[in-house]
Write a protein that holds these residues in place. Sequence first.
Motif, PDB file in Angstrom:
ATOM      1  N   UNK A 178       0.821  -1.215   0.000  1.00 50.67           N
ATOM      2  CA  UNK A 178       0.000   0.000   0.000  1.00 50.67           C
ATOM      3  C   UNK A 178       0.854   1.264   0.000  1.00 50.67           C
ATOM      4  N   UNK A 179       2.017   1.198   0.599  1.00 52.77           N
ATOM      5  CA  UNK A 179       2.931   2.335   0.503  1.00 52.77           C
ATOM      6  C   UNK A 179       3.339   2.588  -0.945  1.00 52.77           C
ATOM      7  N   UNK A 180       3.640   1.512  -1.651  1.00 53.94           N
ATOM      8  CA  UNK A 180       3.976   1.648  -3.062  1.00 53.94           C
ATOM      9  C   UNK A 180       2.776   2.133  -3.864  1.00 53.94           C
ATOM     10  N   UNK A 181       1.564   1.618  -3.504  1.00 56.43           N
ATOM     11  CA  UNK A 181       0.352   2.058  -4.174  1.00 56.43           C
ATOM     12  C   UNK A 181       0.119   3.539  -3.945  1.00 56.43           C
ATOM     13  N   UNK A 182       0.371   4.023  -2.740  1.00 52.65           N
ATOM     14  CA  UNK A 182       0.211   5.445  -2.454  1.00 52.65           C
ATOM     15  C   UNK A 182       1.226   6.266  -3.243  1.00 52.65           C
ATOM     16  N   UNK A 183       2.444   5.771  -3.344  1.00 57.08           N
ATOM     17  CA  UNK A 183       3.458   6.513  -4.110  1.00 57.08           C
ATOM     18  C   UNK A 183       3.063   6.619  -5.572  1.00 57.08           C
ATOM     19  N   UNK A 186       2.099  10.023  -7.685  1.00 54.15           N
ATOM     20  CA  UNK A 186       2.747  10.393  -8.954  1.00 54.15           C
ATOM     21  C   UNK A 186       1.712  10.642 -10.038  1.00 54.15           C
ATOM     22  N   UNK A 187       0.715   9.798 -10.100  1.00 52.62           N
ATOM     23  CA  UNK A 187      -0.333   9.982 -11.109  1.00 52.62           C
ATOM     24  C   UNK A 187      -1.147  11.248 -10.830  1.00 52.62           C
ATOM     25  N   UNK A 188      -1.334  11.562  -9.532  1.00 57.72           N
ATOM     26  CA  UNK A 188      -2.028  12.804  -9.186  1.00 57.72           C
ATOM     27  C   UNK A 188      -1.210  14.019  -9.628  1.00 57.72           C
ATOM     28  N   UNK A 189       0.111  13.904  -9.484  1.00 56.71           N
ATOM     29  CA  UNK A 189       0.965  15.031  -9.855  1.00 56.71           C
ATOM     30  C   UNK A 189       0.912  15.328 -11.350  1.00 56.71           C
ATOM     31  N   UNK A 190       0.651  14.286 -12.147  1.00 63.05           N
ATOM     32  CA  UNK A 190       0.580  14.504 -13.597  1.00 63.05           C
ATOM     33  C   UNK A 190      -0.866  14.640 -14.070  1.00 63.05           C
ATOM     34  N   UNK A 191      -1.806  14.635 -13.124  1.00 58.66           N
ATOM     35  CA  UNK A 191      -3.193  14.891 -13.472  1.00 58.66           C
ATOM     36  C   UNK A 191      -3.988  13.700 -13.922  1.00 58.66           C
ATOM     37  N   UNK A 247      -5.145  11.232 -11.885  1.00 57.53           N
ATOM     38  CA  UNK A 247      -6.162  10.926 -10.870  1.00 57.53           C
ATOM     39  C   UNK A 247      -6.424  12.168 -10.050  1.00 57.53           C
ATOM     40  N   UNK A 248      -7.443  12.073  -9.211  1.00 55.65           N
ATOM     41  CA  UNK A 248      -7.830  13.221  -8.394  1.00 55.65           C
ATOM     42  C   UNK A 248      -7.283  13.087  -6.974  1.00 55.65           C
ATOM     43  N   UNK A 249      -7.506  14.146  -6.220  1.00 52.12           N
ATOM     44  CA  UNK A 249      -7.102  14.139  -4.816  1.00 52.12           C
ATOM     45  C   UNK A 249      -7.857  13.070  -4.027  1.00 52.12           C
ATOM     46  N   UNK A 250      -9.052  12.741  -4.483  1.00 50.18           N
ATOM     47  CA  UNK A 250      -9.827  11.694  -3.819  1.00 50.18           C
ATOM     48  C   UNK A 250      -9.106  10.356  -3.880  1.00 50.18           C
ATOM     49  N   UNK A 251      -8.501  10.053  -5.036  1.00 48.25           N
ATOM     50  CA  UNK A 251      -7.757   8.798  -5.158  1.00 48.25           C
ATOM     51  C   UNK A 251      -6.588   8.747  -4.187  1.00 48.25           C
TER      52      UNK A 251
END
Length: 463
Positions: free
Chosen positions: A167-172, A176-181, A183-187
């Motif tokens: 899950x730590x890797x999943x969060x990372x 990263x995907x949030x930083x490039x747009x 996914x959203x902040x909700x994810x």
Amino acid sequence: MARAWLQGAAIVAMAVALLATGARAETIGGALAKAYLNNPDINQQRAAVRVQDENIPKANAGYMPDVSAEGDAAMSNTLASGLGAGYPNPLDVSSRPRGYGVTVTQNVWNGDRTGNSVRQAESGVFGAREQLRNTEQNVLLSAVGYYMDVMRDTAILDLDRNNVEVLQEQLRQTQDRFNVGEVTRTDVAQAEASLAGARATALGAQSQLQASLANYRQAIGDDPKSLTPVAPLIRQLPKVLPEAIAISQLEHPAIVAMLHGIDAAALQVKIAEGALYPTVGLTGQVTKRFDVSGDPVGSQALTESLMGQITIPIWDGGATYAGTRQAKEQLGQTELQTDLQRDKVRAAVVAAWGANSNSSGVLRAARAEVQAAEVALAGVREEAKVGQRTTLDVLNAQQALLNARVQLVTAQHDSVVNSYSLLSAVGRLSIQTLGLAVPEYDPRVHFDQVKNKLWGVRTPDGK
């Protein structure tokens, strides 16, 4: 691939996670041998059997004569005057009356209360031995349970910690995907919540493991250092349920102990009735006296006597009759308690049989669930990469796989414990049945040492 991961994550996690580097593996046989030798519950029950053994010489004392010795000494001075013309001077006589003697009392017949007391004491000894066997069963079963608890909880903790890393890797990756747009902040929040929950679960698993380690030490007397996997019992178990029930009704130590209790209660009735019969006894006495009163100073007397006596009870206010009726009621109560114990053992056998019979099916279902959850997680991850699945879908699939692996570990734990529970329910969980390499405690050794012991306050072990 899925099957290989199953074996690596579930079975190997239960064994390898416990292995300390360079440590010698502990087998279930070695752990049970330690419990058999060191468990305080077994040792205190062995002491209880030795306590019962001493009732045999106590009861046999009724056949033996009662011998006592007595002695006395005194000083006497007699001063007399005015005795008449023949005694012009006062009479002053000093003496030291003294003596000693030996008295022997022998019971000849007392309504056979002595013989019945001996037989009752023997029933008590046999019952205590069965209680010891039952205690050994319970301790061995508890030791198996704690052994498997440590393996299960260690494997679950390993799975939870691995889940935290995933899950730590999943969060990372989500960050990263949030930083490039993508996914959203909700994810991101969903991934953070899952990680926090996984950490809490891991801490709970760690606490549970600590409790299991403490129970293991209490039952086995040593800390678990390196535990090897355990296979369920098969060869030692009955083949069909009716056979298991029949064996339990004949061999279970809890039932056999109650049957000896019935014998003891029946003998108590005879002992109580024996008080209604005449008592016949002999008393022999030898007494030596010096300075016998009324004889010249320095006189001696030797007295020997042998007396037979018969005592016929007539009425003591009804106490003996009440005691006899009470003993009969206690006998009836013990018989009812034995019937109750039979029912309890039968119910335990049926329940244990059902649990053990279902273990293999539960284990197969758990393995299938893990395989399906692994395939589902892999598919959800691939679909998430192309936008067909959300982050929450991935997290749910990851949690489902974790739950499936935990259920598999639990099923493996239960399959072993259930097999030992069935063997215990039928009354055959013992070091002989399991083939443990440990010296057997033989209660007959102490019994033979004390059954004819007529004097001495030291126990056979020197206390």
